[in-house]
Design a protein around this motif. Sequence first.
Motif, PDB file in Angstrom:
ATOM      1  N   GLY A   1      -9.454   4.850  -3.009  1.00  0.00           N
ATOM      2  CA  GLY A   1      -8.597   5.760  -4.068  1.00  0.00           C
ATOM      3  C   GLY A   1      -8.328   5.092  -5.194  1.00  0.00           C
ATOM      4  O   GLY A   1      -8.036   3.764  -5.312  1.00  0.00           O
ATOM      5  N   ILE A   2      -8.138   5.580  -6.220  1.00  0.00           N
ATOM      6  CA  ILE A   2      -7.560   5.229  -7.409  1.00  0.00           C
ATOM      7  C   ILE A   2      -6.388   6.038  -7.783  1.00  0.00           C
ATOM      8  O   ILE A   2      -6.345   7.217  -7.733  1.00  0.00           O
ATOM      9  N   TYR A   3      -5.154   5.521  -8.092  1.00  0.00           N
ATOM     10  CA  TYR A   3      -3.872   6.070  -8.227  1.00  0.00           C
ATOM     11  C   TYR A   3      -3.328   5.655  -9.754  1.00  0.00           C
ATOM     12  O   TYR A   3      -3.708   4.801 -10.121  1.00  0.00           O
ATOM     13  N   GLN A   4      -2.437   6.578 -10.124  1.00  0.00           N
ATOM     14  CA  GLN A   4      -1.762   6.299 -11.365  1.00  0.00           C
ATOM     15  C   GLN A   4      -0.552   5.541 -10.997  1.00  0.00           C
ATOM     16  O   GLN A   4       0.377   6.547 -10.367  1.00  0.00           O
ATOM     17  N   LEU A   5       0.116   4.667 -11.668  1.00  0.00           N
ATOM     18  CA  LEU A   5       1.245   4.055 -11.651  1.00  0.00           C
ATOM     19  C   LEU A   5       1.944   4.051 -12.893  1.00  0.00           C
ATOM     20  O   LEU A   5       1.484   3.936 -13.960  1.00  0.00           O
ATOM     21  N   ARG A   6       3.212   4.778 -13.011  1.00  0.00           N
ATOM     22  CA  ARG A   6       3.773   5.189 -14.302  1.00  0.00           C
ATOM     23  C   ARG A   6       4.959   4.445 -14.458  1.00  0.00           C
ATOM     24  O   ARG A   6       5.844   4.100 -13.260  1.00  0.00           O
ATOM     25  N   VAL A   7       5.554   3.952 -15.505  1.00  0.00           N
ATOM     26  CA  VAL A   7       6.838   3.190 -15.630  1.00  0.00           C
ATOM     27  C   VAL A   7       7.450   3.711 -17.068  1.00  0.00           C
ATOM     28  O   VAL A   7       6.778   4.164 -17.932  1.00  0.00           O
ATOM     29  N   GLY A   8       8.892   3.892 -16.765  1.00  0.00           N
ATOM     30  CA  GLY A   8       9.610   4.355 -18.109  1.00  0.00           C
ATOM     31  C   GLY A   8      10.800   3.627 -17.837  1.00  0.00           C
ATOM     32  O   GLY A   8      11.234   2.881 -16.837  1.00  0.00           O
ATOM     33  N   VAL A   9      11.637   3.590 -18.888  1.00  0.00           N
ATOM     34  CA  VAL A   9      13.105   2.885 -18.840  1.00  0.00           C
ATOM     35  C   VAL A   9      13.900   4.017 -18.989  1.00  0.00           C
ATOM     36  O   VAL A   9      14.059   4.924 -19.650  1.00  0.00           O
ATOM     37  N   LEU A  10      14.766   3.667 -17.960  1.00  0.00           N
ATOM     38  CA  LEU A  10      16.051   4.681 -17.967  1.00  0.00           C
ATOM     39  C   LEU A  10      17.300   4.364 -18.623  1.00  0.00           C
ATOM     40  O   LEU A  10      17.526   5.101 -19.261  1.00  0.00           O
ATOM     41  N   ASP A  11      17.575   2.995 -18.712  1.00  0.00           N
ATOM     42  CA  ASP A  11      18.775   2.654 -19.284  1.00  0.00           C
ATOM     43  C   ASP A  11      18.524   1.240 -19.985  1.00  0.00           C
ATOM     44  O   ASP A  11      17.985   0.514 -19.496  1.00  0.00           O
TER      45      ASP A  11
END
Length: 301
Positions: free
Chosen positions: A239-249
């Motif tokens: 499988g190929i998956y998307q890992l997503r990252v964002g800044v909360l604080d």
Amino acid sequence: MTSTHLLLRSSSYPVLIEHPARYNDLDPSRRIGRDAIVRWFEDARIAVERDVFGAGLTARMRLLLASVRVDVLAPLQVIPRSATGARIDTGQYRIGIGVSHIGDSSFAYTYGVFAGDECVATGESVSVHATVGGPAPLPEAVRAALETLRTDAPAPTRLERGPSRLIREAYPFRLDVRTRFGDLDPNRHVNNVALAGWYLDGLAELHLDVLGYPVGGPLDGLSPSSLRVDYLDEVRYPGIYQLRVGVLDLDETEVRYACGLFDGPRCIGLAEAVGAHRLEDEAGDPGDLAARLEPFRMRNV
């Protein structure tokens, strides 16, 4: 301060297990990596369950990890050192483990990692008893065995999340991950330690992007001091998956990240991490990392 920080003495844990630090536990900063500590917790968990449940019952049960958290309180090295800097005679860390909560189909552990008498890391995890049809009541024999491991600790904290945390487009940064056969565990899905490594890879890729892809990887000290992973569904091979990252604080010294793992648009895993953003490289100041991280704040969708 988390609930796990309340158990900073080895005597607080009903079981203590000696655990060696290995060279391949080190990250580029020459300290024990966060994913290695997740593996240490898994080693302790399995050893305790084989002992208190018995081999026969352990073989018949299907326990799935629902969440795990690691909080690093002090640097961990291959050769443990005390708070004064002296080497620990045994050359090994000790992992304390106890049961903090027993539910209908799940139970929780609390962990402490000790170098001598100093607690250098804490953690918690939640395991779920599952059958083909989903979560199932804990067998009475398991419940009785868990009671012998009870320790005076709060139940694990829940990961706070709004609806946007489950939406792929809310996370500005994207990394595609292909599963590897070597990541699979006996349940034939990607192991929890490997998945924790995926989230750390996602943070490292974000740091590379922010720093301009320096040779040798991100600067030392950007690894998170705290990592929490929630496993929402199984991750399979191939499988190929998307890992997503964002800044909360962002504050004056620390940054809190949100991570999501997606199978198409469906969220199958979540993580949060806290780390420093004020660092200096060999030449001095790498710049205002907080300002560079601003464009990666979570989106309102």
